[in-house]
Motif scaffolding. Sequence first.
Motif, PDB file in Angstrom:
ATOM      1  N   SER A 152       0.860  -1.185   0.000  1.00 25.10           N
ATOM      2  CA  SER A 152       0.000   0.000   0.000  1.00 25.10           C
ATOM      3  C   SER A 152       0.896   1.235   0.000  1.00 25.10           C
ATOM      4  O   SER A 152       2.095   1.150   0.308  1.00 25.10           O
ATOM      5  CB  SER A 152      -0.911   0.002   1.227  1.00 25.10           C
ATOM      6  N   ASP A 153       0.347   2.362  -0.331  1.00 20.11           N
ATOM      7  CA  ASP A 153       1.131   3.601  -0.381  1.00 20.11           C
ATOM      8  C   ASP A 153       1.763   3.890   0.975  1.00 20.11           C
ATOM      9  O   ASP A 153       2.929   4.285   1.061  1.00 20.11           O
ATOM     10  CB  ASP A 153       0.221   4.755  -0.815  1.00 20.11           C
ATOM     11  N   ARG A 154       0.990   3.662   2.047  1.00 21.64           N
ATOM     12  CA  ARG A 154       1.515   3.909   3.400  1.00 21.64           C
ATOM     13  C   ARG A 154       2.649   2.932   3.738  1.00 21.64           C
ATOM     14  O   ARG A 154       3.680   3.328   4.311  1.00 21.64           O
ATOM     15  CB  ARG A 154       0.369   3.760   4.400  1.00 21.64           C
ATOM     16  N   ALA A 155       2.492   1.652   3.368  1.00 20.80           N
ATOM     17  CA  ALA A 155       3.536   0.667   3.642  1.00 20.80           C
ATOM     18  C   ALA A 155       4.808   0.997   2.874  1.00 20.80           C
ATOM     19  O   ALA A 155       5.927   0.828   3.392  1.00 20.80           O
ATOM     20  CB  ALA A 155       3.043  -0.731   3.288  1.00 20.80           C
ATOM     21  N   ALA A 156       4.669   1.449   1.625  1.00 21.02           N
ATOM     22  CA  ALA A 156       5.849   1.809   0.826  1.00 21.02           C
ATOM     23  C   ALA A 156       6.630   2.939   1.497  1.00 21.02           C
ATOM     24  O   ALA A 156       7.869   2.922   1.527  1.00 21.02           O
ATOM     25  CB  ALA A 156       5.413   2.216  -0.572  1.00 21.02           C
ATOM     26  N   LYS A 157       5.918   3.913   2.057  1.00 17.67           N
ATOM     27  CA  LYS A 157       6.592   5.029   2.725  1.00 17.67           C
ATOM     28  C   LYS A 157       7.256   4.583   4.026  1.00 17.67           C
ATOM     29  O   LYS A 157       8.320   5.086   4.401  1.00 17.67           O
ATOM     30  CB  LYS A 157       5.587   6.148   2.996  1.00 17.67           C
ATOM     31  N   ASP A 158       6.609   3.626   4.730  1.00 16.03           N
ATOM     32  CA  ASP A 158       7.184   3.155   6.000  1.00 16.03           C
ATOM     33  C   ASP A 158       8.392   2.253   5.772  1.00 16.03           C
ATOM     34  O   ASP A 158       9.401   2.344   6.496  1.00 16.03           O
ATOM     35  CB  ASP A 158       6.123   2.388   6.796  1.00 16.03           C
ATOM     36  N   LEU A 159       8.301   1.366   4.785  1.00 20.55           N
ATOM     37  CA  LEU A 159       9.367   0.394   4.558  1.00 20.55           C
ATOM     38  C   LEU A 159      10.538   0.962   3.769  1.00 20.55           C
ATOM     39  O   LEU A 159      11.689   0.571   3.974  1.00 20.55           O
ATOM     40  CB  LEU A 159       8.798  -0.826   3.823  1.00 20.55           C
ATOM     41  N   PHE A 160      10.239   1.870   2.841  1.00 14.84           N
ATOM     42  CA  PHE A 160      11.285   2.433   1.976  1.00 14.84           C
ATOM     43  C   PHE A 160      11.168   3.954   1.929  1.00 14.84           C
ATOM     44  O   PHE A 160      10.845   4.527   0.893  1.00 14.84           O
ATOM     45  CB  PHE A 160      11.186   1.844   0.566  1.00 14.84           C
ATOM     46  N   PRO A 161      11.397   4.623   3.052  1.00  8.60           N
ATOM     47  CA  PRO A 161      11.255   6.085   3.065  1.00  8.60           C
ATOM     48  C   PRO A 161      12.236   6.759   2.114  1.00  8.60           C
ATOM     49  O   PRO A 161      13.449   6.542   2.191  1.00  8.60           O
ATOM     50  CB  PRO A 161      11.558   6.442   4.533  1.00  8.60           C
ATOM     51  N   GLY A 162      11.687   7.524   1.168  1.00 10.95           N
ATOM     52  CA  GLY A 162      12.529   8.254   0.234  1.00 10.95           C
ATOM     53  C   GLY A 162      13.150   7.410  -0.852  1.00 10.95           C
ATOM     54  O   GLY A 162      14.000   7.909  -1.603  1.00 10.95           O
TER      55      GLY A 162
END
Length: 402
Positions: A152-162
């Motif tokens: 999910s968009d939120r998981a992508a930001k949490d797992l791979f920030p930046g």
Amino acid sequence: MNPLENFRMAFEALSGNRLRSFLALLGIVIGVFAVTTMVSLGEMASAGITRDLEGIAGRSIFIQPDFNNGANFDSAPIRDEDLQSLQALPVKVIPQLLGNIQYEPKPGDRRWLQLQGTPGDLPSLDPTTKIARGRYFSDSEARGGLPLAVLSDRAAKDLFPGRDPIGQTVRLFFSDGSRADLTVVGVLEPPGGIFGGLGSTATVYAPIPYLWASGQFRRDRYDFVLLSLNKGADAAQVQNQVRHIFETRYGKGKYSIQSTESFQSTLRNITLILQALLGAIAGLSLLVGGIGIMNIMLVSVTERTREIGLRKALGATAALIRQQFLIEAVVLTLLGGILGVLLAVGLLALISALVPFFGVFVLSPVTVLLALTVSALVGLFFGVWPAARAAALDPIEALRFE
């Protein structure tokens, strides 16, 4: 004297006292503007709610154990044979697993994510699932139990920030400490609309067979099933058929079977109640405006007493005098109604352009017709007394009036 002459004289009387006429119709303008705006905003809100709910859940039916009645995954299982029975309905059957898994943003610091098992090619089954980057794992990859993941968009930001997660391997940990290394193949679009918060959970989507093989989920069992309705399918009818299938197999009261259309119906009912309440409150200004019309018409009758006496002396009947003043009152309120509707249209267009939730402009012809009809009736109702008073004047006394 015919009615057309009365219309002409009514317009002349109103145009001869423009400031007073404007101040008199101002209350009607505000009343019609408020009622039209409130009713139309309610319709626009209902359309926005329906659009946003369909955007996040589509036209769907959810099947899961009825936890409120004490059912659980053991007493209310969902098996492959249940899915086969559902295939005969006008739906796309999407079985899913649901659990939690951890990740380490830094050594020794573990945080939880939601883990969801799905079939492959989910966007083709569920139109609300939309890929932002990459792709969804295919049906053959899912059946093969390959260690793939969509975030999910939120998981992508949490797992791979930046960072771009596509092609990266994410290391996750089950509650028993066992490890799962998944290759990220896609990222979903972030949810939008007022219900976007419902879908903003950090979620990792993985193939169902892979999760079964991990030993963390019971094989050939599903936690819940999403039925995506085919175009034109009757949600209520399909919901009843689904309920019949599960009640025949397992008895009553074990499964919760909910349709998104029932949610929409409930929300629409709430919106209609609020719409009626706000419309009624706004309608009070019409009452105030009507009283203002009556007051102005009574003043007009007093000022034009000699004119009324002269017309009666020249043969005008009481009915014609009454008609003239009623026409003035109705014309005044109708003009106010038209101005109120035009102001409401302008404001609604501005709101729909500036506020994304109200992106659909709605102005029902019924609402416009009702607003103008009510404004005319207000003029008729509050113009009766001044008109009757004018018609009852004695012509001799009226001619003597100074």
